[in-house]
Enzyme design. Structure first.
Site, mmCIF file in Angstrom:
data_model
loop_
_atom_site.group_PDB
_atom_site.id
_atom_site.type_symbol
_atom_site.label_atom_id
_atom_site.label_comp_id
_atom_site.label_asym_id
_atom_site.label_seq_id
_atom_site.Cartn_x
_atom_site.Cartn_y
_atom_site.Cartn_z
ATOM 1 N N LYS A 44 -31.769 25.964 -6.021
ATOM 2 C CA LYS A 44 -30.883 26.497 -7.053
ATOM 3 C C LYS A 44 -31.517 26.223 -8.410
ATOM 4 O O LYS A 44 -31.505 25.107 -8.918
ATOM 5 C CB LYS A 44 -29.499 25.834 -7.016
ATOM 6 N N GLU B 168 -32.775 12.525 -10.395
ATOM 7 C CA GLU B 168 -33.584 12.318 -11.608
ATOM 8 C C GLU B 168 -32.693 12.678 -12.774
ATOM 9 O O GLU B 168 -32.398 13.856 -12.986
ATOM 10 C CB GLU B 168 -34.819 13.240 -11.581
ATOM 11 N N CYS C 40 -36.394 14.548 -20.738
ATOM 12 C CA CYS C 40 -35.744 13.316 -20.284
ATOM 13 C C CYS C 40 -36.490 12.063 -20.743
ATOM 14 O O CYS C 40 -35.888 11.011 -20.913
ATOM 15 C CB CYS C 40 -35.627 13.341 -18.765
ATOM 16 N N GLU D 79 -27.940 9.953 -25.097
ATOM 17 C CA GLU D 79 -29.079 10.869 -25.027
ATOM 18 C C GLU D 79 -28.783 12.040 -25.966
ATOM 19 O O GLU D 79 -27.893 12.839 -25.706
ATOM 20 C CB GLU D 79 -29.233 11.374 -23.581
HETATM 21 P P1 NAD Z 1 -27.212 19.772 -15.712
HETATM 22 O O1 NAD Z 1 -26.807 18.515 -15.036
HETATM 23 O O2 NAD Z 1 -26.199 20.471 -16.535
HETATM 24 O O3 NAD Z 1 -27.711 20.849 -14.644
HETATM 25 C C1 NAD Z 1 -28.807 20.626 -13.781
HETATM 26 C C2 NAD Z 1 -28.718 21.567 -12.586
HETATM 27 O O4 NAD Z 1 -27.578 21.178 -11.797
HETATM 28 C C3 NAD Z 1 -28.483 23.035 -12.945
HETATM 29 O O5 NAD Z 1 -29.162 23.843 -12.011
HETATM 30 C C4 NAD Z 1 -26.982 23.179 -12.805
HETATM 31 O O6 NAD Z 1 -26.585 24.507 -12.582
HETATM 32 C C5 NAD Z 1 -26.716 22.284 -11.597
HETATM 33 N N1 NAD Z 1 -25.358 21.736 -11.499
HETATM 34 C C6 NAD Z 1 -24.530 21.402 -12.511
HETATM 35 N N2 NAD Z 1 -23.365 20.927 -12.025
HETATM 36 C C7 NAD Z 1 -23.474 20.946 -10.671
HETATM 37 C C8 NAD Z 1 -22.609 20.569 -9.610
HETATM 38 N N3 NAD Z 1 -21.385 20.094 -9.835
HETATM 39 N N4 NAD Z 1 -23.038 20.722 -8.340
HETATM 40 C C9 NAD Z 1 -24.279 21.197 -8.092
HETATM 41 N N5 NAD Z 1 -25.135 21.586 -9.054
HETATM 42 C C10 NAD Z 1 -24.748 21.451 -10.337
HETATM 43 O O7 NAD Z 1 -28.513 19.427 -16.591
HETATM 44 P P2 NAD Z 1 -29.317 20.377 -17.603
HETATM 45 O O8 NAD Z 1 -28.550 20.538 -18.870
HETATM 46 O O9 NAD Z 1 -29.815 21.581 -16.911
HETATM 47 O O10 NAD Z 1 -30.610 19.443 -17.891
HETATM 48 C C11 NAD Z 1 -30.654 18.484 -18.891
HETATM 49 C C12 NAD Z 1 -30.485 17.087 -18.325
HETATM 50 O O11 NAD Z 1 -31.450 16.871 -17.307
HETATM 51 C C13 NAD Z 1 -30.732 15.978 -19.346
HETATM 52 O O12 NAD Z 1 -29.766 14.969 -19.185
HETATM 53 C C14 NAD Z 1 -32.117 15.443 -18.966
HETATM 54 O O13 NAD Z 1 -32.371 14.115 -19.348
HETATM 55 C C15 NAD Z 1 -32.097 15.609 -17.486
HETATM 56 N N6 NAD Z 1 -33.454 15.659 -16.960
HETATM 57 C C16 NAD Z 1 -33.904 14.604 -16.231
HETATM 58 C C17 NAD Z 1 -35.216 14.597 -15.752
HETATM 59 C C18 NAD Z 1 -35.757 13.454 -14.947
HETATM 60 O O14 NAD Z 1 -36.811 13.620 -14.331
HETATM 61 N N7 NAD Z 1 -35.097 12.307 -14.898
HETATM 62 C C19 NAD Z 1 -36.046 15.685 -16.022
HETATM 63 C C20 NAD Z 1 -35.539 16.755 -16.777
HETATM 64 C C21 NAD Z 1 -34.240 16.730 -17.238
#
Ligand code: NAD
Length: 479
Positions: free
Chosen positions: A172, A247, A281, A382
């Site tokens: 996804k 992550e 991140c 963050e």
């Molecule tokens: P997000 O949590 O909003 O979404 C991430 C993914 O999860 C998307 O594909 C979204 O559609 C899906 N999603 C959201 N809610 C869900 C649910 N209830 N069930 C299943 N899937 C769901 O994050 P974002 O805004 O896309 O990304 C930014 C965040 O990601 C920041 O907090 C950043 O620090 C983190 N991030 C972490 C790393 C790492 O390696 N630790 C790397 C990149 C980004």
């Protein structure tokens, strides 16, 4: 404009409804039409992956490796097209998009090699009339959920080890940036993977995401995204005791010691605070600087920051593109406002740039703040925006205490010429990765991941492969 499709059971198909993916540098430009996958599309994809698992997991690892190598070559052939799409939908400069895809290619190549190194053990037994063998086998269907900020790389970090291990996958992509990720999957799949091994369903979190989390046929979830989303997923996935890797968010600190190599510290902090507009991140969110070196460091940072060129990512001169969406720009402004109200001082930035080229995008000027402290949201949350708050400290002990004063633990940075100091600091910082005199903790063959509320499990390296494998002990009686 690109039309994106879903891949289910070996067939690329359209969804019943579509939506527009918008260019954050010019919100009037539609980059792609994306399929709005539904819960039933996700179910079909999971069923296909489930059917394909038995044959795929029993293939020789050398065959899996061959396909991964071929996939890497096809992605490389399409790098220009993929890079452009990535810039159009995320806003990041084209040179950064190309680097992201090159790294994804390396990841596929690396796991092609690692696929053939999943060794077992022959275990000494108490009795000589038995033998014990330990083998490692793929866990089953893996659900791969990725965010928008590195939609290709972070997908490759999951897809590479999952396929190498022998798992089948349902992906996804982020619903906000699905285009480059889905076209990347097309390139990988064109290597000739059997039908059902790789499936991709763009769509809403509440439909496609939730189905992956709740469907009992998905044995493993690998998620990258926000900490709060990760917690929710972990709770839901617990119902089926799924294997979960997370992550999550970060709030990385940099400690600049009084003996820091000044130029390296300035350029390292500026790059890691502002690259991709701080929407990474492992971005440097907080700088703790020893008082002896503070003045020259701050002057250098402001000089370097004001030289950064903000603009459309397709312009080769651009250092920083737009922010990804308005909500993130507003959050950044709120954090700055909160800090200023509590006594911080603004040295540069803090607002949108002016001029015609900025009118239709989510642009923001990189911002430096001083006189900050831990009462301010910018030091505790963050921000995910282009702000570098710099706090002057009296001692290294104070710096370590403040750096660790966060629920996050993904990355930390240290700048010093003293090796012993570097080692002590690296040991005491509560983070999954510590970078010394360099602006990145990411290394293909080293584990990447978070302590505390930054995650569970590791990506990259051979350790990522472990998370798609189960141990099996086979005990044989000698007759
Ligand atoms: P997000 O949590 O909003 O979404 C991430 C993914 O999860 C998307 O594909 C979204 O559609 C899906 N999603 C959201 N809610 C869900 C649910 N209830 N069930 C299943 N899937 C769901 O994050 P974002 O805004 O896309 O990304 C930014 C965040 O990601 C920041 O907090 C950043 O620090 C983190 N991030 C972490 C790393 C790492 O390696 N630790 C790397 C990149 C980004």
């Amino acid at each position: 404009m690109k039309t994106i499709q879903m891949l289910i059971d070996g067939e690329w198909r359209s969804a019943k409804s579509t939506y527009n993916v918008i260019n954050p540098a010019n919100t009037e430009e539609v980059v792609a039409k994306a399929p709005l996958g539904t819960r039933s599309d996700a179910q079909e994809a999971i069923e296909a992956a489930y059917r394909a698992f038995s044959a795929w997991s029993q293939k020789s690892p050398y065959e899996r490796a061959k396909l991964l190598r071929k996939a890497a070559a096809i992605v490389m052939e399409r790098i220009e097209e993929l890079g452009r799409l990535l810039t159009l939908e995320t806003g990041k400069p084209l040179k950064d998009s190309l680097k992201e895809i090159e790294f994804a290619v390396r990841v596929l190549q690396y796991y092609a090699e690692e696929a053939t190194r999943v060794f077992g053990e022959w275990v000494p037994t108490i009795s000589q009339s038995v033998r014990s063998i330990v083998i490692r086998q793929p866990v089953g269907v893996a659900g791969l959920i990725v965010p928008w900020n590195f939609p290709v790389d972070l997908l490759a970090w999951k897809l590479g080890p999952a396929l190498a291990a022998g798992c089948t996958v349902v992906i996804k992509p982020s619903s906000e940036a699905p285009a480059a990720a889905t076209e990347f999957v097309r390139a990988v799949n064109d290597a000739g993977f059997p039908r059902g091994v790789i499936n991709v369903v763009p769509g809403k979190a509440s439909e496609v995401g939730l189905e992956l989390v709740e469907n009992p046929k998905v044995a493993k979830l690998s998620f990258t995204g926000e900490t709060e989303t990760g917690k929710y997923i972990l709770e839901r996935a617990a119902k089926h005791l799924k294997r979960v890797s997370l992550e999550l968010g970060g709030n990385a600190a940099a400690i600049v010691c009084d003996d820091a190599p000044l130029e390296v510290a300035i350029s390292g902090c500026v790059r890691r605070a502002f690259s991709h507009m701080g929407q990474i991140c492992i971005s440097i969110n907080r700088v703790y600087i020893l008082k002896e070196i503070a003045k020259s460091f701050i002057e250098g940072v402001v000089e370097a920051t004001t030289k950064l060129k903000v603009g459309n990512g397709l312009n080769p001169e651009t250092d920083l593109g737009p922010m990804f969406r308005e909500e993130l720009r507003q959050k950044t402004k709120e954090h700055i406002r909160d800090a200023l109200e509590k006594g911080a001082r603004l040295l540069c930035g803090g607002k949108e740039p002016e001029g015609e080229e900025y009118e239709k995008g989510f642009f923001f000027i990189p911002t430096v703040l001083i006189d900050v402290d831990h009462r301010m949201r910018i030091m505790r949350e963050e921000t995910f925006g282009p702000v570098m708050p710099i706090m002057v400290v009296q001692s290294l002990d104070e710096a370590i205490k403040l750096a660790n004063d966060t629920r996050y633990g993904l990355a930390a940075y240290v700048f010093t010429k003293d090796l012993s100091k570097a080692i002590i600091l690296a040991e005491r910082l509560e983070a999954g990765g510590v970078a010394v005199n360099i602006n990145d903790v990411t290394e293909l063959q080293a584990p990447f991941g978070g302590w505390k509320q930054s995650g569970i499990g590791r990506e990259l390296s051979r350790h990522a492969l472990d998370s798609y494998l189960e141990y099996k002990h086979i005990r044989i009686g000698i007759i």
